[in-house]
Design an enzyme around this catalytic site. Sequence first.
Site, PDB file in Angstrom:
ATOM      1  N   THR A  69      11.628  53.783  13.514  1.00  0.00           N
ATOM      2  CA  THR A  69      10.938  53.293  14.714  1.00  0.00           C
ATOM      3  C   THR A  69      10.885  51.765  14.687  1.00  0.00           C
ATOM      4  OG1 THR A  69       9.623  55.311  14.833  1.00  0.00           O
ATOM      5  CG2 THR A  69       8.734  53.379  15.977  1.00  0.00           C
ATOM      6  N   ASN A 147      18.507  64.159  17.445  1.00  0.00           N
ATOM      7  CA  ASN A 147      17.606  64.882  16.539  1.00  0.00           C
ATOM      8  C   ASN A 147      17.331  66.318  16.962  1.00  0.00           C
ATOM      9  OD1 ASN A 147      16.502  62.862  18.404  1.00  0.00           O
ATOM     10  ND2 ASN A 147      14.530  63.824  18.019  1.00  0.00           N
ATOM     11  N   GLN A 177      19.610  60.304  12.282  1.00  0.00           N
ATOM     12  CA  GLN A 177      19.917  61.726  12.052  1.00  0.00           C
ATOM     13  C   GLN A 177      21.335  61.941  11.534  1.00  0.00           C
ATOM     14  OE1 GLN A 177      17.926  64.251  12.079  1.00  0.00           O
ATOM     15  NE2 GLN A 177      16.114  63.332  13.010  1.00  0.00           N
ATOM     16  N   SER A 197      16.545  55.717   8.298  1.00  0.00           N
ATOM     17  CA  SER A 197      15.184  55.997   7.837  1.00  0.00           C
ATOM     18  C   SER A 197      15.222  56.832   6.564  1.00  0.00           C
ATOM     19  CB  SER A 197      14.447  56.766   8.938  1.00  0.00           C
ATOM     20  OG  SER A 197      13.139  57.063   8.516  1.00  0.00           O
ATOM     21  N   GLY A 198      14.496  56.374   5.529  1.00  0.00           N
ATOM     22  CA  GLY A 198      14.561  57.028   4.225  1.00  0.00           C
ATOM     23  C   GLY A 198      14.139  58.487   4.214  1.00  0.00           C
ATOM     24  N   HIS A 199      13.077  58.803   4.973  1.00  0.00           N
ATOM     25  CA  HIS A 199      12.528  60.164   4.822  1.00  0.00           C
ATOM     26  C   HIS A 199      13.410  61.240   5.444  1.00  0.00           C
ATOM     27  CE1 HIS A 199      10.549  61.046   8.820  1.00  0.00           C
ATOM     28  NE2 HIS A 199      10.637  59.733   8.941  1.00  0.00           N
ATOM     29  N   THR A 235       4.830  41.561   1.653  1.00  0.00           N
ATOM     30  CA  THR A 235       5.273  41.949   0.313  1.00  0.00           C
ATOM     31  C   THR A 235       6.009  43.283   0.392  1.00  0.00           C
ATOM     32  OG1 THR A 235       3.408  40.750  -0.595  1.00  0.00           O
ATOM     33  CG2 THR A 235       4.470  42.338  -2.050  1.00  0.00           C
ATOM     34  N   CYS A 328       7.136  65.584  21.017  1.00  0.00           N
ATOM     35  CA  CYS A 328       7.242  65.266  19.591  1.00  0.00           C
ATOM     36  C   CYS A 328       6.038  65.566  18.719  1.00  0.00           C
ATOM     37  CB  CYS A 328       7.545  63.769  19.525  1.00  0.00           C
ATOM     38  SG  CYS A 328       8.554  63.284  18.169  1.00  0.00           S
TER      39      CYS A 328
END
Length: 381
Positions: A69, A147, A177, A197-199, A235, A328
């Site tokens: 996002t 998606n 995706q 996106s990592g997840h 950071t 969603c």
Amino acid sequence: MIYFDNNATTCLSEKVKECIRDNFDYYFNPSSTYQAGQAVKKKIEKAREQVGRLINAPSKNILFTSCATESNNAVLRDIVYKQKGKHIIVSSVEHSAILETVNYYADKECCKVTILPVDSRGRISEEDLKCAITKDTSLISIMLVNNETGNVYPIKRFVEIAKSINPNILFHTDATQAIGKLPVDVNSLGVDFLTLSGHKFHAPKGIGALYVKELQGFSPVLFGGHQESGYRAGTENLLGILAMGVAAEETLETLNDVIPKIRLLRDQFESALLSYKGFNFSIVGDRENRVCNTSCLIIEGFSGKDICFSVEQNLYNEPVCIGSGSACNSIDFSLSHVMKAMHVNQIPIRISFSRYNTQEDVKLFIKILIQTLMKIKKENK
Ligand code: PLP
């Protein structure tokens, strides 16, 4: 548990868990001058290389963000900042992280937006794209993989079309995706920006990345310190970054084995259902141009909403996680904007596999699904 909602999010891989555990004690600030901080900085740069390799990009062109996002927002904001009032083209099946953002900017008169339609299989026509391009078009943003349907869009071709009409048009693709489901190569696609996106590929939540081909002049995503070469202050999310690096390497290394394995599961699942005589199943999307892991299904006479609610009360007492083609979140069960764009008027179910699923999962889920449909049918009589 049967977990078939991998387009929503994925479990952490064992290597990713190991990486997080191994780095618990590396809390040092990577921007510091002492050795421990510099060691952490090195680890971040290794992860950047791993993510770069996954999409065949130089590591210097990868910015770490918090999620897809944020990456999507950053690209649109950059264009709007630099080229106020210009024209942006997106498709009607983009994720809301694109659609909500362009609509917001269009409402504030920061840009003009064309939203490309799709046909009943979710395809975008080349002709529509060509016609939408004007002399004011500054950005086109079309996803690589959808998606909900798993449709793969011909981004390479779309980039060629756009740049042949106007070489100054920038092209962004949301590849969230696509990772782990097909090879992704920024050079062969020819894109200027790419989101991931990592997840979605077995790294944790809270870490994403953005590929930017030409960083010079790119608007900072966050203002503040000099992290991420000044393009995203704050950071660094060290554990997330390192975990995504490991997940990227693992994804790339296993891709050639994983794709046929998942495709086999998906295809076996679909052919069992399509040949089942009791209920009428049909596939939503572009059957020939889908990623290997997604099955978006309509069952005649049944709403995906009812199926999602009933499927967990099964005789096997098996927790079952599947998605649906609805808006969603778990509260809003109206048809999703993707389904509406495709003129699908019934909520489908979305089954999305990962490399952790097995044939046993598929066989059990088919039994559970049929049982669920029978139960709903009986209750509705
Ligand atoms: N883009 C696409 C195509 C997605 O499928 C998703 C999440 O489902 C997102 C963006 C948003 O991802 P994130 O949760 O990393 O912000």
